[in-house]
Design an enzyme around this catalytic site. Structure first.
Site, PDB file in Angstrom:
ATOM      1  N   GLY A  43      88.848  14.519  53.581  1.00 35.56           N
ATOM      2  CA  GLY A  43      89.753  15.145  52.726  1.00 35.56           C
ATOM      3  C   GLY A  43      89.995  16.637  53.029  1.00 35.56           C
ATOM      4  O   GLY A  43      90.889  17.156  52.878  1.00 35.56           O
ATOM      5  N   GLU A  98      84.361  21.351  50.837  1.00 35.38           N
ATOM      6  CA  GLU A  98      84.693  20.074  50.003  1.00 35.38           C
ATOM      7  C   GLU A  98      86.107  20.162  49.712  1.00 35.38           C
ATOM      8  O   GLU A  98      86.765  21.367  49.346  1.00 35.38           O
ATOM      9  CB  GLU A  98      83.829  19.958  48.909  1.00 35.38           C
ATOM     10  CG  GLU A  98      84.049  18.592  48.214  1.00 35.38           C
ATOM     11  CD  GLU A  98      84.075  17.256  48.698  1.00 35.38           C
ATOM     12  OE1 GLU A  98      84.911  17.024  49.783  1.00 35.38           O
ATOM     13  OE2 GLU A  98      83.150  16.286  48.594  1.00 35.38           O
ATOM     14  N   ASP A 102      85.555  16.481  41.486  1.00 28.06           N
ATOM     15  CA  ASP A 102      85.943  15.802  40.213  1.00 28.06           C
ATOM     16  C   ASP A 102      84.846  15.452  39.306  1.00 28.06           C
ATOM     17  O   ASP A 102      84.308  16.469  38.619  1.00 28.06           O
ATOM     18  CB  ASP A 102      86.741  14.509  41.138  1.00 28.06           C
ATOM     19  CG  ASP A 102      87.542  13.747  39.947  1.00 28.06           C
ATOM     20  OD1 ASP A 102      88.045  14.401  38.859  1.00 28.06           O
ATOM     21  OD2 ASP A 102      87.613  12.413  40.059  1.00 28.06           O
ATOM     22  N   ASP A 158      94.368  12.157  49.932  1.00 29.77           N
ATOM     23  CA  ASP A 158      95.080  10.768  50.326  1.00 29.77           C
ATOM     24  C   ASP A 158      95.117  10.163  48.878  1.00 29.77           C
ATOM     25  O   ASP A 158      94.444  10.309  48.109  1.00 29.77           O
ATOM     26  CB  ASP A 158      94.431  10.103  51.331  1.00 29.77           C
ATOM     27  CG  ASP A 158      93.264   9.255  50.785  1.00 29.77           C
ATOM     28  OD1 ASP A 158      92.308  10.032  50.310  1.00 29.77           O
ATOM     29  OD2 ASP A 158      92.878   8.100  50.986  1.00 29.77           O
ATOM     30  N   ARG A 164      98.152  12.469  53.359  1.00 29.57           N
ATOM     31  CA  ARG A 164      97.345  13.443  53.892  1.00 29.57           C
ATOM     32  C   ARG A 164      97.893  14.759  54.624  1.00 29.57           C
ATOM     33  O   ARG A 164      97.544  15.747  54.663  1.00 29.57           O
ATOM     34  CB  ARG A 164      96.177  12.865  54.632  1.00 29.57           C
ATOM     35  CG  ARG A 164      95.149  12.028  54.060  1.00 29.57           C
ATOM     36  CD  ARG A 164      93.845  11.869  55.184  1.00 29.57           C
ATOM     37  NE  ARG A 164      92.910  11.010  54.810  1.00 29.57           N
ATOM     38  CZ  ARG A 164      92.084  10.950  54.004  1.00 29.57           C
ATOM     39  NH1 ARG A 164      91.856  12.099  53.017  1.00 29.57           N
ATOM     40  NH2 ARG A 164      91.381   9.842  53.550  1.00 29.57           N
TER      41      ARG A 164
HETATM   42  P1  5GP Z   1      83.780  13.208  42.660  1.00 28.97           P
HETATM   43  O1  5GP Z   1      82.536  12.708  43.334  1.00 28.97           O
HETATM   44  O2  5GP Z   1      83.433  14.688  42.454  1.00 28.97           O
HETATM   45  O3  5GP Z   1      84.231  12.479  41.626  1.00 28.97           O
HETATM   46  O4  5GP Z   1      84.713  13.052  43.844  1.00 28.97           O
HETATM   47  C1  5GP Z   1      84.765  13.587  45.133  1.00 28.97           C
HETATM   48  C2  5GP Z   1      85.906  12.811  45.850  1.00 28.97           C
HETATM   49  O5  5GP Z   1      86.747  12.096  45.223  1.00 28.97           O
HETATM   50  C3  5GP Z   1      86.569  13.841  46.447  1.00 28.97           C
HETATM   51  O6  5GP Z   1      86.149  14.583  47.760  1.00 28.97           O
HETATM   52  C4  5GP Z   1      87.976  13.053  46.876  1.00 28.97           C
HETATM   53  O7  5GP Z   1      87.666  12.456  47.891  1.00 28.97           O
HETATM   54  C5  5GP Z   1      88.055  12.162  45.770  1.00 28.97           C
HETATM   55  N1  5GP Z   1      89.000  12.753  44.753  1.00 28.97           N
HETATM   56  C6  5GP Z   1      88.453  13.195  43.405  1.00 28.97           C
HETATM   57  N2  5GP Z   1      89.739  13.474  42.828  1.00 28.97           N
HETATM   58  C7  5GP Z   1      90.711  13.396  43.572  1.00 28.97           C
HETATM   59  C8  5GP Z   1      92.127  13.564  43.480  1.00 28.97           C
HETATM   60  O8  5GP Z   1      92.669  14.085  42.484  1.00 28.97           O
HETATM   61  N3  5GP Z   1      92.699  13.232  44.424  1.00 28.97           N
HETATM   62  C9  5GP Z   1      92.510  12.699  45.653  1.00 28.97           C
HETATM   63  N4  5GP Z   1      93.288  12.345  46.605  1.00 28.97           N
HETATM   64  N5  5GP Z   1      91.057  12.473  45.851  1.00 28.97           N
HETATM   65  C10 5GP Z   1      90.391  12.759  44.676  1.00 28.97           C
END
Ligand code: 5GP
Length: 177
Positions: A43, A98, A102, A158, A164
């Site tokens: 991403g 990064e 999230d 994505d 993307r």
């Molecule tokens: P985390 O571990 O912080 O919950 O999530 C990290 C990964 O989840 C990010 O690097 C991304 O790939 C995916 N992700 C989290 N939120 C989103 C979003 O709103 N859109 C997309 N496309 N990917 C997300």
């Protein structure tokens, strides 16, 4: 699921302006060192390629691939490294690039894993931050935009491997058909 791009959150121009500012800030902060920039695939690839071109300092660039088991829009917290960095981190000033923070579970795992390799410093630069969704406290040192709880696509991000290539960041609405 029916997918619709509900709105455009950040235009190509707004992203470019913010990426330029981040590049200037990093160039100032790392003027005295030659950092190792670690790009988290996939991403962050578009963000990183633009950001790297805004840096006026010497850097080394490497890539890391992670995967998390979960459904398409939610991280499960079970993260693993599927492509590791080739370079040694020991004694280096490391910047992780990064796409979006999230829950923070992916970065929390990466920070703990990479810190074991004894870098001189380890900082995070994320294009997007969704602070309301945080489940693990991670220090995000450089943030492009802080956003509300939306599922966003475009500019490298994505949904089911699509979107993307969009030059802007949009909000994706998913509805049961
Ligand atoms: P985390 O571990 O912080 O919950 O999530 C990290 C990964 O989840 C990010 O690097 C991304 O790939 C995916 N992700 C989290 N939120 C989103 C979003 O709103 N859109 C997309 N496309 N990917 C997300």
């Amino acid at each position: 699921m029916r997918e619709t791009i509900e709105s455009q959150l950040y235009s190509r121009e707004a992203i470019a302006a913010r990426v330029k500012e981040l590049g200037q800030q990093l160039s100032r902060d790392y003027a005295e060192s030659e950092p190792l920039v670690v790009v988290v695939l996939k991403g962050s690839a578009m963000f990183a390629s633009d950001l790297l071109r805004e840096l006026s300092i010497d850097v080394e660039v490497d890539y890391i691939g992670t995967s998390s088991y979960g459904d398409a829009t939610e991280s499960s917290g079970h993260v693993r490294i599927v492509k590791d960095i080739g370079a040694s981190l020991q004694g280096r000033h490391v910047i992780i690039i990064e796409d979006i923070v999230d829950t923070g579970l992916t970065l929390d795992y990466l920070l703990r894993t990479l810190n074991l390799r004894e870098p001189a410093s380890l900082k995070i630069c994320a294009l997007l931050d969704k602070p309301s969704r945080r489940r693990a406290e991670v220090p995000v040192d450089y943030i492009g935009f802080s956003i509300d709880d939306h599922f966003v696509i475009g500019y490298g991000l994505d949904y089911a491997s699509r979107y993307r290539n969009l030059p802007y960041i949009g909000v994706l609405k998913l509805e049961a058909e």
